[in-house]
Design a protein around this motif. Structure first.
Motif, PDB file in Angstrom:
ATOM      1  N   MET A 167       3.705  23.010  -9.988  1.00  0.00           N
ATOM      2  CA  MET A 167       2.715  23.754  -9.207  1.00  0.00           C
ATOM      3  C   MET A 167       2.510  23.109  -7.838  1.00  0.00           C
ATOM      4  N   THR A 168       2.134  23.924  -6.857  1.00  0.00           N
ATOM      5  CA  THR A 168       1.774  23.391  -5.550  1.00  0.00           C
ATOM      6  C   THR A 168       0.354  22.837  -5.620  1.00  0.00           C
ATOM      7  N   MET A 169      -0.019  22.075  -4.612  1.00  0.00           N
ATOM      8  CA  MET A 169      -1.377  21.540  -4.590  1.00  0.00           C
ATOM      9  C   MET A 169      -2.405  22.656  -4.432  1.00  0.00           C
ATOM     10  N   ARG A 170      -2.074  23.689  -3.691  1.00  0.00           N
ATOM     11  CA  ARG A 170      -2.977  24.826  -3.569  1.00  0.00           C
ATOM     12  C   ARG A 170      -3.218  25.463  -4.930  1.00  0.00           C
ATOM     13  N   GLU A 171      -2.169  25.664  -5.706  1.00  0.00           N
ATOM     14  CA  GLU A 171      -2.307  26.266  -7.034  1.00  0.00           C
ATOM     15  C   GLU A 171      -3.136  25.390  -7.962  1.00  0.00           C
ATOM     16  N   ILE A 172      -2.930  24.075  -7.890  1.00  0.00           N
ATOM     17  CA  ILE A 172      -3.680  23.164  -8.756  1.00  0.00           C
ATOM     18  C   ILE A 172      -5.159  23.188  -8.403  1.00  0.00           C
ATOM     19  N   TYR A 173      -5.481  23.093  -7.117  1.00  0.00           N
ATOM     20  CA  TYR A 173      -6.883  23.040  -6.726  1.00  0.00           C
ATOM     21  C   TYR A 173      -7.569  24.391  -6.849  1.00  0.00           C
ATOM     22  N   ASP A 174      -6.811  25.479  -6.709  1.00  0.00           N
ATOM     23  CA  ASP A 174      -7.400  26.793  -6.987  1.00  0.00           C
ATOM     24  C   ASP A 174      -7.776  26.899  -8.460  1.00  0.00           C
ATOM     25  N   LEU A 175      -6.940  26.322  -9.330  1.00  0.00           N
ATOM     26  CA  LEU A 175      -7.249  26.328 -10.761  1.00  0.00           C
ATOM     27  C   LEU A 175      -8.474  25.464 -11.048  1.00  0.00           C
ATOM     28  N   ILE A 176      -8.572  24.337 -10.365  1.00  0.00           N
ATOM     29  CA  ILE A 176      -9.755  23.480 -10.507  1.00  0.00           C
ATOM     30  C   ILE A 176     -11.008  24.244 -10.076  1.00  0.00           C
ATOM     31  N   ALA A 229       0.856  -1.188   0.000  1.00  0.00           N
ATOM     32  CA  ALA A 229       0.000   0.000   0.000  1.00  0.00           C
ATOM     33  C   ALA A 229       0.892   1.238   0.000  1.00  0.00           C
ATOM     34  N   TYR A 230       0.293   2.367  -0.394  1.00  0.00           N
ATOM     35  CA  TYR A 230       1.071   3.602  -0.526  1.00  0.00           C
ATOM     36  C   TYR A 230       0.248   4.779  -0.012  1.00  0.00           C
ATOM     37  N   ILE A 231       0.953   5.754   0.532  1.00  0.00           N
ATOM     38  CA  ILE A 231       0.349   7.041   0.869  1.00  0.00           C
ATOM     39  C   ILE A 231       1.147   8.116   0.155  1.00  0.00           C
ATOM     40  N   SER A 232       0.473   8.856  -0.716  1.00  0.00           N
ATOM     41  CA  SER A 232       1.110   9.982  -1.395  1.00  0.00           C
ATOM     42  C   SER A 232       0.804  11.248  -0.608  1.00  0.00           C
ATOM     43  N   ILE A 233       1.853  11.967  -0.223  1.00  0.00           N
ATOM     44  CA  ILE A 233       1.720  13.194   0.562  1.00  0.00           C
ATOM     45  C   ILE A 233       2.173  14.358  -0.312  1.00  0.00           C
ATOM     46  N   ASP A 234       1.252  15.258  -0.633  1.00  0.00           N
ATOM     47  CA  ASP A 234       1.551  16.349  -1.557  1.00  0.00           C
ATOM     48  C   ASP A 234       1.076  17.663  -0.965  1.00  0.00           C
TER      49      ASP A 234
END
Length: 271
Positions: free
Chosen positions: A208-217, A68-73
């Protein structure tokens, strides 16, 4: 007469000497034969040694293989590989900040819940979370029981932070992400964004940071008048920064930030 007796006695002495030499010869042969290992014993010993070596090699392979894996971003992107005994067996960064964070951690062979506690309480991650950053925790695994337990634990960790969101997926997409050179969590966010704007490539969001990606979404969703399917804005009321990754601390029926998105995910919930 004396000559006959002398000859007879000489013959007796000769026979005694022959007996002595014969006895010594036979003794050497017998003892040397018993001291030498028998071919059957040698084969059995070699087989036993081979089985012991195979056992240790096989046991090591089982222990060191992630199930199993946990991706932390957040801005650092790293992934934790977890074996069937819930121990961390790999820590891999997927960008420069992720490499730095991975090198600073000493969590190999630690239980994954304790490892999450340590990561979330680390100085660099606390600095990110105390600001406007957004963290994505994405779980993937092939064993349904282990996968469910890990996801529940991850959601419990997210409950104590307003800006941590949990996602789940399958290992097939995770391998696609690795082939593309990005973490699974960032790849999942890219798939959501790509559905909204097919012209966006993975290279466009790689740095891009995760904040930037989700703000774009969010901006695409607002422009299209659709519900937020990216960030899953359901959050806990407390927003406490205290980290507790023990699933037993959650009250019955409380689910936290475990909305699932894209490709088998449920639609994210909105406030």
């Amino acid at each position: 007469m004396n000559e006959k007796w002398k000859s007879a006695f000489d013959q007796i002495h000769a026979e005694e000497a022959l007996k002595t030499h014969t006895k010594e010869y036979l003794s050497k042969k017998i003892y040397s034969r018993s001291a030498a290992p028998r071919p059957v014993f040698r084969r059995a010993a070699a087989l036993a040694a081979g089985l012991v070596l195979l056992f240790f090699i096989g046991g090591s392979w089982v222990f060191m293989t992630p199930t199993a894996y946990i991706s932390i971003d957040i801005n650092p992107s790293l992934e934790l590989g977890i074996n069937r005994f819930d121990r961390i067996v790999s820590v891999e960064g997927y960008n420069e900040d992720g490499d730095d964070l991975a090198e600073s951690l000493d969590i190999t062979f630690m239980n994954y819940s304790d490892a999450l506690d340590e990561i979330l309480s680390s100085g660099s991650i606390e600095d990110y979370l105390s600001g406007d950053a957004l963290m994505s925790l994405t779980v993937a695994g092939d064993n349904a029981t282990q996968y469910t337990e890990i996801l529940d634990t991850v959601e419990t960790c997210a409950d104590s932070h307003e800006n941590i969101h949990c996602h789940s997926g399958d290992t097939e997409e995770m391998h696609e992400a690795h082939d593309a050179g990005v973490s699974f969590g960032k790849y999942r966010a890219y798939l959501i964004l790509h559905d909204l704007d097919p012209s966006i490539s993975l290279d466009d969001i790689r740095s891009m940071t995760m904040r930037e990606i989700y703000d774009l979404i969010d901006s695409y969703n607002e422009n299209q008048g659709t519900e937020n399917t990216g960030t899953n804005t359901q959050e806990t009321e407390t927003g406490s920064s205290d980290t507790n990754c023990d699933p037993g601390s959650r009250s019955d029926g409380e689910h936290g930030h475990g909305g699932q998105h894209h490709g088998g995910y449920e639609e994210g919930e909105t406030d």
